[in-house]
Structure formats: structure tokens, C-alpha cells
Design an enzyme around this catalytic site. Structure first.
Site, PDB file in Angstrom:
ATOM      1  N   ASP A 137     -38.427 -25.611  10.342  1.00  0.00           N
ATOM      2  CA  ASP A 137     -36.991 -25.558  10.084  1.00  0.00           C
ATOM      3  C   ASP A 137     -36.705 -24.367   9.176  1.00  0.00           C
ATOM      4  O   ASP A 137     -37.324 -24.216   8.116  1.00  0.00           O
ATOM      5  CB  ASP A 137     -36.558 -26.865   9.416  1.00  0.00           C
ATOM      6  CG  ASP A 137     -35.051 -26.960   9.233  1.00  0.00           C
ATOM      7  OD1 ASP A 137     -34.482 -26.102   8.530  1.00  0.00           O
ATOM      8  OD2 ASP A 137     -34.452 -27.896   9.784  1.00  0.00           O
ATOM      9  N   GLY A 138     -35.766 -23.514   9.581  1.00  0.00           N
ATOM     10  CA  GLY A 138     -35.469 -22.327   8.803  1.00  0.00           C
ATOM     11  C   GLY A 138     -34.973 -22.643   7.402  1.00  0.00           C
ATOM     12  O   GLY A 138     -35.283 -21.921   6.444  1.00  0.00           O
TER      13      GLY A 138
ATOM     14  N   ASP B  39     -30.558 -15.769  12.739  1.00  0.00           N
ATOM     15  CA  ASP B  39     -29.989 -15.775  14.093  1.00  0.00           C
ATOM     16  C   ASP B  39     -30.381 -17.082  14.758  1.00  0.00           C
ATOM     17  O   ASP B  39     -30.922 -17.104  15.859  1.00  0.00           O
ATOM     18  CB  ASP B  39     -30.499 -14.560  14.878  1.00  0.00           C
ATOM     19  CG  ASP B  39     -29.802 -14.416  16.226  1.00  0.00           C
ATOM     20  OD1 ASP B  39     -28.677 -14.927  16.371  1.00  0.00           O
ATOM     21  OD2 ASP B  39     -30.393 -13.790  17.127  1.00  0.00           O
TER      22      ASP B  39
END
Length: 267
Positions: free
Chosen positions: A115-116, A133
């Protein structure tokens, strides 16, 4: 990308010499020219490379959202002194990496299935440039638009680093996300439009002098223009026009450099 009970599985289509990554028939997530897999086909990806005007020689670039790997491949080819980390939450997207000629992991490049938001919160790395992005079928995942997320991005960046965020203006939360970003970076943010959609690219700097003076900015654009297929001078003009509007200066003043075929100003 984001996972969840209603997420759609990505798939690949090919037509007219282009290969696309999609979640549905309406929205294209990534495009690759089959004959030129490292070329940045979509304007928003070229606009995101405008970070070179602020950070021309990064040592480490990190990206949240792998997609078809367009930005990763371009950076690996044109920035030989930089390492690159791509963070992608959806294993189904990562499983398609060979379809988009994304190279295998090595000493310079790695893809993390994570998970970013968790990645920036842990701050295990300190990139000079952080690209966000991370779109899914429904738009930007909520966890990539919170005030805490942007604060974590700012804390994670190396001193003098640059955050680049791809926002979508059709998202009902766009204005809120943009406000949070400006607040977390003390207004050290400049936003430009993309020419092929409703994307807005925000550059945020982790340094008091962001953005640089106009003369320094244009000099960087000229110096590095020949090294890149991305038109850095045209992107510089978009950024300068955005700064002019924010400062109340008339666009097209004597400080603006004339460029043939300059793109539309969408901001």
C-alpha cells in the site's frame, strides 16, 4: 492502484500499435507504444517528468502506482544515475509487467507489492523524487489524498526533494485533495494541466526556495532539453504560466520564451 471488495481486475488490450492497461471499457490506465515501449505516450506522464526542472539529477525516484510502468521505464533509461522503486498494491497489475516490457528487479529497480500510504508512512527510504500516480477504476484511492498522507510524503522526501501528484479534476474530492497538498507543503506547490484529459499535475517542493527563480528555471530546461524526448522547455512554460497566474502577472510577459507549437494552457 487500490484493492477492495469491489475492485475490478486489470486487463490488456492492443490496437493500432498501442497496448493499454484498463479496468473497464471507458477508462485507460496506461498506454504503451508497442514499437517504442519506453516512450511516454500520454501527455500527463510527460508532464510529470517536469520534476527534472526542479531535480535534474535525482539519486532515487520512488513511485506509487506501477500501472504499465511508463514512468519507471523512461526514468531507468534516461536517468542512469538513479535507482527506482515502484509501489503497487494490486498484485494483478504487477502480474502484467511483462506485457508492458517492465524489466525485472535488479540493483537499480524494484517493484514492491504494498500500500502506497503504508510505504510513505514507514519512511524506510528517502527519495529525491516521489511520484504519486495511484489510480484505480473509481479514481484516486482515498488513502492517497488525506492530509496525513501528504504530510508523510513531505517527511519522507530527502531535503530539497520534490513530490509530483497526478490528480483527476473529475474526482469530486479533487479540490479537497489539492487544498490538503498545499497546506502540507506550506503553499510550495505549482499545478499544470495535461493536454489529453482532466489530469492536473502538482509539483510540491521540500525546500524554502521552491520554485526556483524564473531565469534559473528556464536555464535548467534548456540545459537538459537535449537529453530527453520530453519537451522540458514546453513544460517549463506551462509551469511559468501557472506561477504567473498565481502571482497576478499577465501570462505572455517579456520573461516568457516563445516556443513553436506551444501546447494549450489547460490550468
Amino acid at each position: 492502484m487500490t484493492a477492495g471488495p469491489q475492485r475490478r481486475r486489470p486487463y490488456v488490450t492492443e490496437s493500432g500499435g498501442e497496448r493499454t492497461l484498463q479496468f473497464d471499457t471507458l477508462t485507460v490506465q496506461s498506454v504503451m507504444a508497442v514499437d517504442e515501449p519506453d516512450r511516454l505516450t500520454l501527455d500527463y506522464t510527460r508532464a510529470m517528468m517536469g520534476f527534472l526542472l526542479f531535480k535534474p539529477a535525482p539519486r532515487h525516484v520512488a513511485m506509487i502506482g506501477l500501472g504499465g510502468g511508463s514512468l519507471a521505464k523512461y526514468c531507468l533509461r534516461t536517468l542512469p544515475g538513479a535507482s527506482f522503486t515502484a509501489v503497487e498494491i494490486d498484485p494483478d497489475v504487477i502480474a502484467l509487467r511483462e506485457s508492458f516490457d517492465i524489466p525485472p528487479d535488479d540493483a537499480r529497480f524494484r517493484v514492491l507489492c504494498a500500500d502506497g500510504a503504508d510505504y510513505v508512512r514507514r519512511r524506510e527510504e528517502q527519495p529525491d523524487v516521489l511520484l504519486v500516480d495511484g489510480f484505480a477504476a473509481a479514481g484516486l484511492p482515498m488513502q492517497l489524498g488525506t492530509a496525513d498522507f501528504y504530510a508523510d510524503c513531505e517527511a519522507m522526501l530527502a531535503p530539497g526533494g520534490v513530490l509530483v501528484v497526478n490528480h483527476w479534476t473529475a474526482d469530486p474530492h479533487y479540490a479537497l485533495y489539492a487544498t490538503r497538498l498545499r497546506s502540507c507543503f506550506d503553499e510550495r506547490v505549482v499545478v499544470i494541466g495535461a493536454e489529453d484529459g482532466d489530469n492536473r499535475i502538482a509539483f510540491a517542493g521540500k525546500c524554502p526556495g521552491f520554485p526556483p527563480a524564473r531565469g534559473q528555471f528556464l536555464a535548467l530546461g534548456r540545459r537538459h532539453a537535449e537529453q530527453h524526448s520530453v519537451d522540458l522547455l514546453e513544460i517549463a512554460q506551462r509551469i511559468l504560466r501557472a506561477l504567473d497566474r498565481r502571482r497576478g502577472r499577465r501570462p505572455g510577459s517579456s520573461t516568457e520564451v516563445a516556443l513553436p507549437g506551444r501546447g494549450r494552457d489547460l490550468d
